[in-house]
Design a protein around this motif. Sequence first.
Motif, mmCIF file in Angstrom:
data_model
loop_
_atom_site.group_PDB
_atom_site.id
_atom_site.type_symbol
_atom_site.label_atom_id
_atom_site.label_comp_id
_atom_site.label_asym_id
_atom_site.label_seq_id
_atom_site.Cartn_x
_atom_site.Cartn_y
_atom_site.Cartn_z
ATOM 1 N N GLN A 190 0.826 -1.203 0.000
ATOM 2 C CA GLN A 190 0.000 0.000 0.000
ATOM 3 C C GLN A 190 0.861 1.254 0.000
ATOM 4 N N SER B 209 1.099 4.183 -2.909
ATOM 5 C CA SER B 209 0.902 5.608 -2.624
ATOM 6 C C SER B 209 2.120 6.424 -3.042
ATOM 7 N N ASN C 241 2.618 10.777 1.126
ATOM 8 C CA ASN C 241 3.431 11.792 0.453
ATOM 9 C C ASN C 241 3.382 13.125 1.190
ATOM 10 N N SER D 126 -2.755 6.667 3.259
ATOM 11 C CA SER D 126 -2.931 7.203 1.910
ATOM 12 C C SER D 126 -2.335 8.605 1.765
ATOM 13 N N ARG D 127 -2.051 9.256 2.893
ATOM 14 C CA ARG D 127 -1.493 10.612 2.854
ATOM 15 C C ARG D 127 0.027 10.607 3.032
ATOM 16 N N ARG E 141 2.276 6.653 -6.871
ATOM 17 C CA ARG E 141 1.108 7.207 -7.547
ATOM 18 C C ARG E 141 1.422 8.520 -8.262
#
Length: 240
Positions: free
Chosen positions: A37, A41, A129, A126-127, A44
């Motif tokens: 995961q 991310s 970055n 998911s955050r 991406r």
Amino acid sequence: MDAQNSRPMEPAQKSRRGKVNTMHVCLVPGDELVASQLLASLDRDGRHRVTVCQDIAELSQATSTPDVILIDVQQFAALRENEPMVYLRLSRRSRIIVILSSRELLDAAHILAFADAWVFEDINLSRVNELIELGVEGHCILPKQFLSRMGVDEIRLTLLPRLTDVEFRCLQLLGQGLNNRTIAERLGLSEAVIKSMVRSVLAKLHFRNRTEAGVFAARQQGALPAARQATMRQNEARSA
């Protein structure tokens, strides 16, 4: 929330408004699913050059120094405890961001101050970055639920399966404001055994004292049995 360890950044690593610098990010994962995961991310937006080290031995032998090290909390604990000189060398050259789950927060509290930032795999993975960019600037986001009394209660509820049946009953009786002698009478045990049991409850659930444990148990009295059973079922499902 500012990170505990803030170090001056090299000019090449500073981000400018409207522009994100490419960084070398080294991932030292624990769980394979979390690792995949994270890689998804990170890839991406194609912002960073990403390498993977499977453990701290591989990390310590790496020939290049990454700008950021994303490391599983257990790997980070092993690095701090078993390779202190390697940790010092890496921490002088790289930002260290620890990956953990919310239920590990209390267990890991004693070492998190030695990292620059944290990523919670069950809350803000998911955050990653954005969290890397904040970590590079010396900041760390702490999810708002951890700033409330009820948020910390929720973490402790997930830790209840650590208690034996009799320790769990002892916690419930602490919530009734009973002293050791009365608890011993209720459970048919000696007062010395109850004293030792209370210390075990405090250690397993990370309470500072019996008063804090009693207040928690009183506040969550109705939720304690169901939370313990639910978490035990979840743990059994994971291990199946």
